[in-house]
Every structure is written in C-alpha cells, then in structure tokens.
Design a protein around this motif. Structure first.
Motif, PDB file in Angstrom:
ATOM      1  N   SER A  72     -46.631  -8.682  30.769  1.00 25.72           N
ATOM      2  CA  SER A  72     -45.973  -8.741  32.075  1.00 25.72           C
ATOM      3  C   SER A  72     -46.952  -8.570  33.228  1.00 25.72           C
ATOM      4  O   SER A  72     -46.679  -8.992  34.351  1.00 25.72           O
ATOM      5  CB  SER A  72     -44.871  -7.680  32.164  1.00 25.72           C
ATOM      6  OG  SER A  72     -45.423  -6.384  32.026  1.00 25.72           O
ATOM      7  N   GLY A 518     -39.132  -5.600  35.249  1.00 21.16           N
ATOM      8  CA  GLY A 518     -40.106  -6.227  34.355  1.00 21.16           C
ATOM      9  C   GLY A 518     -40.748  -7.472  34.907  1.00 21.16           C
ATOM     10  O   GLY A 518     -41.557  -8.109  34.222  1.00 21.16           O
ATOM     11  N   TYR A 519     -40.418  -7.843  36.138  1.00 19.30           N
ATOM     12  CA  TYR A 519     -40.991  -9.034  36.784  1.00 19.30           C
ATOM     13  C   TYR A 519     -42.178  -8.567  37.618  1.00 19.30           C
ATOM     14  O   TYR A 519     -42.043  -8.205  38.781  1.00 19.30           O
ATOM     15  CB  TYR A 519     -39.941  -9.712  37.652  1.00 19.30           C
ATOM     16  CG  TYR A 519     -40.185 -11.176  37.940  1.00 19.30           C
ATOM     17  CD1 TYR A 519     -39.641 -12.157  37.125  1.00 19.30           C
ATOM     18  CD2 TYR A 519     -40.931 -11.585  39.045  1.00 19.30           C
ATOM     19  CE1 TYR A 519     -39.821 -13.510  37.396  1.00 19.30           C
ATOM     20  CE2 TYR A 519     -41.125 -12.928  39.324  1.00 19.30           C
ATOM     21  CZ  TYR A 519     -40.570 -13.889  38.490  1.00 19.30           C
ATOM     22  OH  TYR A 519     -40.761 -15.223  38.762  1.00 19.30           O
ATOM     23  N   GLU A 520     -43.365  -8.528  37.006  1.00 14.43           N
ATOM     24  CA  GLU A 520     -44.543  -7.943  37.619  1.00 14.43           C
ATOM     25  C   GLU A 520     -45.431  -9.017  38.245  1.00 14.43           C
ATOM     26  O   GLU A 520     -45.689 -10.057  37.636  1.00 14.43           O
ATOM     27  CB  GLU A 520     -45.350  -7.168  36.565  1.00 14.43           C
ATOM     28  CG  GLU A 520     -44.565  -6.104  35.816  1.00 14.43           C
ATOM     29  CD  GLU A 520     -44.262  -4.889  36.661  1.00 14.43           C
ATOM     30  OE1 GLU A 520     -44.877  -4.750  37.738  1.00 14.43           O
ATOM     31  OE2 GLU A 520     -43.396  -4.088  36.264  1.00 14.43           O
ATOM     32  N   HIS A 527     -44.620 -14.994  33.926  1.00 15.98           N
ATOM     33  CA  HIS A 527     -43.475 -14.080  33.901  1.00 15.98           C
ATOM     34  C   HIS A 527     -42.582 -14.449  32.720  1.00 15.98           C
ATOM     35  O   HIS A 527     -41.635 -15.236  32.868  1.00 15.98           O
ATOM     36  CB  HIS A 527     -42.712 -14.157  35.224  1.00 15.98           C
ATOM     37  CG  HIS A 527     -43.568 -13.913  36.425  1.00 15.98           C
ATOM     38  ND1 HIS A 527     -43.885 -12.649  36.859  1.00 15.98           N
ATOM     39  CD2 HIS A 527     -44.209 -14.775  37.251  1.00 15.98           C
ATOM     40  CE1 HIS A 527     -44.673 -12.739  37.921  1.00 15.98           C
ATOM     41  NE2 HIS A 527     -44.883 -14.009  38.175  1.00 15.98           N
ATOM     42  N   TYR A 531     -39.812  -9.817  28.791  1.00 14.81           N
ATOM     43  CA  TYR A 531     -40.074  -8.526  29.423  1.00 14.81           C
ATOM     44  C   TYR A 531     -39.037  -8.175  30.492  1.00 14.81           C
ATOM     45  O   TYR A 531     -39.130  -7.128  31.129  1.00 14.81           O
ATOM     46  CB  TYR A 531     -41.457  -8.530  30.070  1.00 14.81           C
ATOM     47  CG  TYR A 531     -42.588  -8.678  29.077  1.00 14.81           C
ATOM     48  CD1 TYR A 531     -42.834  -7.702  28.118  1.00 14.81           C
ATOM     49  CD2 TYR A 531     -43.397  -9.810  29.082  1.00 14.81           C
ATOM     50  CE1 TYR A 531     -43.860  -7.841  27.194  1.00 14.81           C
ATOM     51  CE2 TYR A 531     -44.431  -9.955  28.165  1.00 14.81           C
ATOM     52  CZ  TYR A 531     -44.655  -8.979  27.225  1.00 14.81           C
ATOM     53  OH  TYR A 531     -45.673  -9.120  26.313  1.00 14.81           O
TER      54      TYR A 531
END
Length: 536
Positions: A72, A518-520, A527, A531
């Motif tokens: 991620s 979880g969106y890093e 992406h 995750y």
C-alpha cells in the motif's frame, strides 16, 4: 383488517426484523462490502501482455499476483513468491513460491505458470507491447526478435515451487521489474483452451485477491473476492466495481454524490475548489510521472530539430504548472523526473533562462528553419486523449505557439484507448500528448522510451544509433556510478535531439472518501484493492 390485527402483525414484523438483526450479530454475519472505484478510463484489454496504460494495470493488480508486488505504500513486497535469493554475481534469481498459492479455480500456482507467461510475453508471435522491458533476462532480446526459440529464455522451473531466472548481466532494478503487469503469471490451461478469449468473464482464471465477474465496456468491470487467495482472510472488500471515469468532471459529481468511494484523476482547474469543498478527501502526491508531447520526427517540418527546439522553447512551463495544472505539477525540461536516487541528470540550458529569453531563441530558430510570419506557414495539429487537463494543456500550448511563433494550431481529441492505439499503430500525426509513469525508480525506465527498437512507446519514431549504444552500454555496466554517468550522457543526447517536448512532472490526483482506509499516497501511484477497507 381490524386495527388490533394490524397492530399484532406490526409487532410481529418488528420482532422478526429484530430477531434477524440479533441473529446476524450472533452468527457474525455481515453485509457484503463493495468498493466503488473510478478508474479514469476503459481498459483496451485485460491480457497482461497487451496492456500499456495505467487504468489496465490497476485492474490487473487486483486480479493477479506476480512474484513480487507493491504494497500500500509502494514498497516491493513478496506476493506469489514467499522468498528469493540472488547469486553472488547478481545474475541468477531463485524464487520460492508460496506453498498455499492457488488459482481462482483451485489449481496450485506452479513455477511453470511463470515460465509459460514469460515465454508467451517474449514470443514475437504475441507482439507483447512491453516485451523490451524484460530484455535484462538472458536471451530475452534474441527470443523476442525470433532469433532463438522461447525455450531458450533464461526462465525455468526447478520444481513446482522453485523458479529460476537468469539475467544477461546484473540489473539493479530487476526486482521492481517483476511488479509490472507483464510479469504476471498465466493459467496455461485456460489460455490454451480459450485463446485470446481467456480474458473473458467465466474464462479468466487468476491468482490474485479478486477474480473477474463482469466486463461491460464503457460501463463497468466487476471483480469479486477470490476465496482461494493465499491471504483471503485479510482482504476486507467483497466486490470491486471499476468505473471508466474518463469524463473527470462527471466523476467528481458522482464522487460528491456518494456514488464513488475513490476516483483516479479530476479536473486540475477544480483543484482549489475541491480542496475547499472536500478538504482531505482531495489527494495530490508526487510520483514518477512526466507529461510530454511527442513530435513526429519523420514528418516535415518536425523532422527539423530547429523546429522542435523552437516549439519547446516557446512553451511557458511555469504557466502550465501553476495555472493550467493548479500548482499540482512542476515544470519539466528533461525526461527523467526528480528524486531518482544516485542519478545526476544533465543540465538543460533552457531551464535556467527566463521565458522571454526562451521565446526570443524560439523565434530565431523558427525563422532560420524557414517557417513563421512572412515565410512558410507553420501548421500544427495537437492530438490528445479526452481529459479536461489534457484539453486545457493543449489549448494553452496552442495559444503559446500562435503568439510566439505565429503557428496555426488545431486540436484533435479521442478516447484514451483510441489515442494510444493510434500512436502505437504508427498513425500519422504532428504532435501528440503522452504521459509516462515509471514502472521502476531508475532513469533507464524513462530513457528507454527513445530506443529505436521500442516499437510500443517510442511514439516519435526517434532513431539514433549513438543513443541506442549508450543505453545498451548502461545495461552492461555493473558499476552503478559509471552506469548513472552513462545514462546522464544519454539523456543529454536525447534532449539535444529533443524528439519529445517535456512539459511538466505532475502529481497523482485522487479523490478518497473518508469511509476508505488503506488508500496510501505513494510515488508508484499503486493502490491495490486488497489493502482497502470500507467503513459502513
């Protein structure tokens, strides 16, 4: 029906609902979680060996696991391979596959699945668009050119769970290469049974966190959780709906209406408004990316380097970065983006000059080439794929070329699939918009775009044997400092010839709902849905 009976049935209904809710809590049942994902465009294909754009890669990374993958945060992590080792000379990589790795149909993932995929990708009959990316593998170039059979490729299965890859020479970025979608495995039996139709729902067998359920062109792609995935217990999303949000303004409206959980790309001229309206839901982050214009160097007047230099110098990149791109970009005067470790790029004279000085030089060059006011008319058509940012950029550049060089500029747009297909199929053009996102953090990944044998992404049709020789020499140089110097010399040569016109290094643009975890942000702009978590 009398009132007492109505009251009784009402109580019964309420009691039934309460019982069902209580039962759900007791049994641990939960509602299906759907992730609604705007994906900036429609994929042309889901065949990993025919893909070439990021909207395709986004889907394939959900469907498949390569030997390695980005996590991620954009770091290389084990995926289908549990571990690996590298020989002392840096040329032999040995991968141990996960013992519990399975395909979506329950078949075990084997080393032979990777062998089959690599051989297919480099077989000239496949005409894989990214085949040259894997030339570091032993005999890959010769196999791809039809000089050796695919069986001679330096990829072999030692046993079902051990894969060995031998390289031509040590390649520092090889592990990152393995995260690319072209390095994904294939389920051999499915490909052999269905041929090119192996990518259809019901036919496609994958080994990633999700499997393909529906593909409705121009509407949506639906993938559902793969229960056979080795880490299925940690995948929090049951269904991912990919929507081809090529109309970014419409995508913003859908996001604000709650119809999308995330969206890739939005109109850059709305950046400040969106930040005021949505706050932290607006994500801008630097990543390995460049926006540039390819010039058709085989077509007059663009075959004249003086014309190409004049066109480049006449562009006010500071205006593009600050006004057209709303500050979510920085000016670009060379191909390689900033931040590549251990790399010292060549100095570009124009970068240190004022815009007025650049424009004066542009006028001198175009006059010397015999074009402009009082001479031959300079007529230019800019092609771009449909997108508000691309349109605004083309409009701004057209105005600059008109005011500085007296050019007659027309614009032509098409959807993203058609645009890139046209360029890759050697269609006729003057100037064409292109973008490149680095597949690995090495200058070679940007400079290889100018290789004469790069049939897929050398849109300008640039051919310089000296440039090719420098890139080849860099591949054969083990000393990293010496290798970086060679690449810097190659970039200096490329920018002197200037077959492409760098415009800006842009930031990734995403809209992310506060329900999403979880969106890093990461420089790879990867992406993976495995995750992601979606709050109720």
């Amino acid at each position: 029906m009398n009132k007492s009976w109505q009251s009784l049935t009402g109580y019964l209904r309420v009691g039934l609902v309460a019982a069902l809710a209580t039962g759900a809590l007791i049994t641990g049942a939960s509602a299906e979680v759907t992730y609604r994902r705007g994906n900036a465009g429609d994929p042309k294909t889901l065949d990993q060996h025919q893909t070439s754009i990021d909207v395709e890669a986004n889907i394939l990374r959900d469907l498949y696991d390569g030997l390695l993958a980005y996590d991620s945060r954009g770091k290389v992590t084990p995926a289908a391979a549990a571990s690996w080792s590298i020989s002392p000379d840096g040329k032999v990589y040995t991968f141990k596959l996960r013992e519990n790795g399975k395909w979506s149909n329950g078949d075990p993932v084997k080393a032979s699945d990777f062998v089959f995929s690599f051989r297919r990708m480099l077989d000239p009959q496949t005409a894989a668009r990214y085949a040259a990316l894997h030339y570091p593998i032993k005999n890959a170039r010769a196999v791809n050119r039809g000089e050796l059979p695919p069986a001679e490729l330096g990829v072999k299965a030692i046993d079902d769970k051990t894969l060995e890859i031998t390289l031509e020479q040590p390649t520092p970025y090889f592990l990152e290469l393995l995260t690319h979608q072209t390095a994904l495995p294939l389920h051999q039996a499915s490909v052999e049974k269905y041929g090119k139709d192996f990518v259809r729902p019901g036919n496609l067998v994958s080994n990633g966190a999700f499997k393909l359920s529906e593909f409705v062109p121009s509407d949506h792609i639906k993938v559902v959780k793969n229960p056979n995935y080795f880490d299925a217990k940690d995948v929090k999303v049951d269904t991912v709906m990919f929507y081809p949000t090529e109309d970014s303004a419409a995508a913003v409206r859908r996001f604000m209406a709650g119809e999308l959980d995330t969206n890739y790309q939005f109109p850059i001229d709305q950046l400040n408004f969106l930040k005021q309206k949505l706050g932290s839901q607006v994500r801008t982050a630097p990543y390995l990316s460049i926006e540039y214009y390819a010039t058709n160097v085989q077509k007059p007047p663009f075959n004249d380097p003086r014309v190409r230099h004049a066109l480049s110098l006449a562009i006010d990149r500071d205006f593009l970065a600050e006004k057209t791109w709303g500050g979510a970009a920085v000016p670009a005067y060379r191909m390689t983006p900033p931040g590549l470790q251990n790399y010292t790029p060549p100095e570009i004279a124009a970068a240190g000059e004022t815009q007025l000085d650049r424009e004066d030089k542009a006028k001198e060059l175009i006059k010397a080439a015999g074009y402009g006011p009082g001479q031959k008319p300079l007529k230019i058509e800019i092609r771009y794929n449909t997108n508000d940012s691309n349109k605004n950029t083309a409009t701004a550049v057209a105005d600059m070329w008109k005011s500085v060089l007296g050019a007659e500029v027309t614009l032509l747009n098409s959807d993203i699939k058609s645009h890139y297909a046209y360029l890759q199929n050697k269609g006729d053009f003057d100037i064409a918009r292109a973008g490149w996102v680095g597949d690995y953090a090495d200058p070679q990944n940007f400079l290889f775009l100018g290789l004469s044998d790069n049939a897929v992404s050398n849109y300008s049709r640039y051919k310089n044997p000296d440039y090719d020789a420098l890139l080849k020499k860099s591949d054969e140089t083990g000393d990293q400092a010496a290798r970086m110097k060679i690449l810097s010399d190659a970039e200096a040569m490329f920018m002197k010839d200037e077959p492409v016109i760098p415009l800006i290094y842009r930031s990734s643009l995403h809209l992310v709902s506060p329900k999403v975890s979880g969106y890093e942000d990461n420089v790879q702009n990867v992406h993976r849905s495995r995750y992601i978590s979606i709050a109720p």
